[in-house]
Design a protein around this motif. Structure first.
Motif, PDB file in Angstrom:
ATOM      1  N   VAL A 207     -25.903  28.915  19.952  1.00 38.84           N
ATOM      2  CA  VAL A 207     -26.255  29.978  19.004  1.00 38.84           C
ATOM      3  C   VAL A 207     -25.525  31.301  19.272  1.00 38.84           C
ATOM      4  O   VAL A 207     -25.790  32.308  18.610  1.00 38.84           O
ATOM      5  CB  VAL A 207     -27.785  30.238  18.979  1.00 38.84           C
ATOM      6  N   GLY A 208     -24.588  31.298  20.235  1.00 35.78           N
ATOM      7  CA  GLY A 208     -23.920  32.551  20.620  1.00 35.78           C
ATOM      8  C   GLY A 208     -23.281  33.319  19.466  1.00 35.78           C
ATOM      9  O   GLY A 208     -23.530  34.530  19.313  1.00 35.78           O
TER      10      GLY A 208
ATOM     11  N   ALA B 126     -13.867  34.211  15.196  1.00 32.05           N
ATOM     12  CA  ALA B 126     -13.290  32.901  14.857  1.00 32.05           C
ATOM     13  C   ALA B 126     -12.763  32.222  16.118  1.00 32.05           C
ATOM     14  O   ALA B 126     -12.960  31.018  16.318  1.00 32.05           O
ATOM     15  CB  ALA B 126     -12.184  33.065  13.814  1.00 32.05           C
ATOM     16  N   ALA B 127     -12.101  32.995  16.984  1.00 31.59           N
ATOM     17  CA  ALA B 127     -11.576  32.429  18.236  1.00 31.59           C
ATOM     18  C   ALA B 127     -12.725  31.974  19.131  1.00 31.59           C
ATOM     19  O   ALA B 127     -12.636  30.945  19.815  1.00 31.59           O
ATOM     20  CB  ALA B 127     -10.720  33.474  18.954  1.00 31.59           C
ATOM     21  N   PHE B 128     -13.826  32.722  19.108  1.00 31.62           N
ATOM     22  CA  PHE B 128     -15.005  32.371  19.910  1.00 31.62           C
ATOM     23  C   PHE B 128     -15.553  31.008  19.474  1.00 31.62           C
ATOM     24  O   PHE B 128     -15.789  30.120  20.301  1.00 31.62           O
ATOM     25  CB  PHE B 128     -16.054  33.474  19.737  1.00 31.62           C
ATOM     26  N   VAL B 129     -15.728  30.826  18.172  1.00 34.94           N
ATOM     27  CA  VAL B 129     -16.252  29.549  17.666  1.00 34.94           C
ATOM     28  C   VAL B 129     -15.305  28.412  18.046  1.00 34.94           C
ATOM     29  O   VAL B 129     -15.743  27.361  18.541  1.00 34.94           O
ATOM     30  CB  VAL B 129     -16.445  29.611  16.130  1.00 34.94           C
ATOM     31  N   ARG B 130     -14.011  28.621  17.859  1.00 33.53           N
ATOM     32  CA  ARG B 130     -13.040  27.575  18.181  1.00 33.53           C
ATOM     33  C   ARG B 130     -13.109  27.213  19.666  1.00 33.53           C
ATOM     34  O   ARG B 130     -13.107  26.038  20.036  1.00 33.53           O
ATOM     35  CB  ARG B 130     -11.623  28.048  17.814  1.00 33.53           C
TER      36      ARG B 130
ATOM     37  N   GLU C   6     -23.652  27.231  15.801  1.00 32.04           N
ATOM     38  CA  GLU C   6     -24.105  27.989  14.625  1.00 32.04           C
ATOM     39  C   GLU C   6     -23.173  29.190  14.465  1.00 32.04           C
ATOM     40  O   GLU C   6     -23.074  30.038  15.362  1.00 32.04           O
ATOM     41  CB  GLU C   6     -25.559  28.429  14.809  1.00 32.04           C
ATOM     42  N   ALA C   7     -22.488  29.257  13.324  1.00 33.89           N
ATOM     43  CA  ALA C   7     -21.353  30.185  13.208  1.00 33.89           C
ATOM     44  C   ALA C   7     -21.766  31.613  12.858  1.00 33.89           C
ATOM     45  O   ALA C   7     -21.206  32.572  13.383  1.00 33.89           O
ATOM     46  CB  ALA C   7     -20.365  29.657  12.172  1.00 33.89           C
TER      47      ALA C   7
ATOM     48  N   ARG D 108     -17.210  22.770   7.986  1.00 31.63           N
ATOM     49  CA  ARG D 108     -18.361  22.622   7.074  1.00 31.63           C
ATOM     50  C   ARG D 108     -19.594  22.087   7.788  1.00 31.63           C
ATOM     51  O   ARG D 108     -20.693  22.153   7.266  1.00 31.63           O
ATOM     52  CB  ARG D 108     -17.988  21.711   5.898  1.00 31.63           C
ATOM     53  N   ASP D 109     -19.410  21.540   9.003  1.00 31.00           N
ATOM     54  CA  ASP D 109     -20.557  21.057   9.773  1.00 31.00           C
ATOM     55  C   ASP D 109     -21.153  22.135  10.672  1.00 31.00           C
ATOM     56  O   ASP D 109     -22.171  21.892  11.323  1.00 31.00           O
ATOM     57  CB  ASP D 109     -20.145  19.858  10.632  1.00 31.00           C
ATOM     58  N   LEU D 110     -20.517  23.297  10.742  1.00 31.04           N
ATOM     59  CA  LEU D 110     -21.072  24.373  11.568  1.00 31.04           C
ATOM     60  C   LEU D 110     -22.276  24.959  10.831  1.00 31.04           C
ATOM     61  O   LEU D 110     -22.141  25.425   9.700  1.00 31.04           O
ATOM     62  CB  LEU D 110     -20.027  25.471  11.793  1.00 31.04           C
TER      63      LEU D 110
END
Ligand code: MG
Length: 326
Positions: A30-31, A49-53, A64-65, A96-98
């Motif tokens: 959940v960050g 965006a870089a964090f999620v990747r 969770e984006a 789309r799955d995030l």
């Protein structure tokens, strides 16, 4: 710090399997949403965006984006739709799955337009927090969520329902277990696919966790559809996670580096740090699929972006070696 000081730091715990525990669990990261939403700093879109990747690359199965909330309410996530567009451009269909949080039908509308497959709604176990956070009473929140959940399910989306203040409320104090079970059951009845039981101010202790999960079991709600969301305000998050694991819970919310202070508690310590959870699970021989070294590197990098050290004990212990191989 002298170089030899880090030489004794172990990079992974010894594994001693406890056969009574689940073989495998899902860590729900959940960050980027809960974490960054509750940090003071505004993080640029490219960094998010870089964090999620990087979290996905570290092996986290669910990230969770963001929250498709009105920009005025949560300035930290005001770029939510642009972030999702950037993630779609970067990651393709996988983005789309995030999961994304949708506060209401308007948020769901945007999620559907973006072709997302997983949304979350944010409910409350208490009257006061429902009024403060949703501007609705405890009962009225179900009427608000009903069309959102129904429409999302009709469109084939997964819908997670957060239940906040499950273990205590800063205005009401004690929250009865039966009240939490009633709220959770009503959210299930609306069509939620998963419930995330949140200790929003971090006052829960292990026996309380066992009692709450036992009450959900008694009410006939399968443990496979329950997740737990602990905060480390009083240092109890890992003990509570252990209690939940013993009850058979297999989905655990956590925030990389422990991102996200708690806006409702007088503490800088917020979400359970993903690294601390990974260390526990690894030692117990419970599979989770996360590469701890890569995750620590990511949290050290994000701490630098935010300009504050991570509160995670594991990040602090391993962080000195982050950025170097091994
Ligand atoms: Mg949280």
């Amino acid at each position: 710090m002298p170089p030899e000081a880090t030489a004794t730091v172990e990079t992974l715990p010894d594994v001693v399997r406890d056969p009574t525990l689940p073989d495998r669990v899902t860590i729900y990261e959940v960050g980027p949403r809960d974490g960054l939403q509750n940090e003071q700093a505004l993080v640029p879109l490219a960094t998010k965006a870089a964090f999620v990747r990087r979290l996905l690359e570290a092996g986290l199965p669910v990230v969770e984006a963001t929250s498709l909330v009105h920009p005025r309410w949560v300035p930290q996530l005001a770029d939510a739709a642009d972030l999702v567009a950037a993630l779609l451009a970067d990651l393709g269909d996988r983005a789309r799955d995030l999961p994304v949080l949708v506060p209401n039908e308007r948020g769901l509308e945007r999620a559907l337009e973006l072709g997302l497959r997983h949304v979350a709604v944010f409910g409350s176990a208490t009257e006061t927090f429902a009024r403060r956070n949703l501007n609705r009473g405890l009962d009225e929140q179900f009427a608000m969520f009903a069309p959102t959940v129904a429409r999302a399910r009709e469109a084939g989306l997964e819908v997670r329902a957060y239940v906040s203040m499950c273990f205590g409320d800063p205005w009401e104090g004690r929250v009865p277990v039966a009240q939490v079970v009633e709220v959770g059951t009503r959210l299930f009845d609306l069509g939620a696919s998963q419930l995330s039981l949140g200790d929003t101010i971090g006052v829960g202790t292990a026996g309380h966790v066992t009692a709450l999960l036992g009450a959900f079991h008694e009410a006939g709600l399968p443990v496979e559809r329950l997740a737990v969301h602990f905060h480390d305000t009083y240092g109890q998050a890992l003990a509570n996670a252990m209690a939940a694991l013993r009850c058979g819970v297999t989905t655990f919310d956590a925030s990389a580096g422990g991102l996200g202070g708690c806006p409702y508690a007088r503490s800088a310590t917020g979400n359970l740090a993903t690294e601390d959870l990974v260390w526990l699970l690894t030692g117990l021989g419970v599979e989770h699929g996360v590469d701890l070294a890569r995750l620590v590197e990511t949290s050290v990098w994000m701490a630098g972006e935010l300009g504050r050290p991570s509160p995670s004990a594991v990040v602090r212990a391993l962080g000195a070696g982050a950025g170097t191989p091994g």
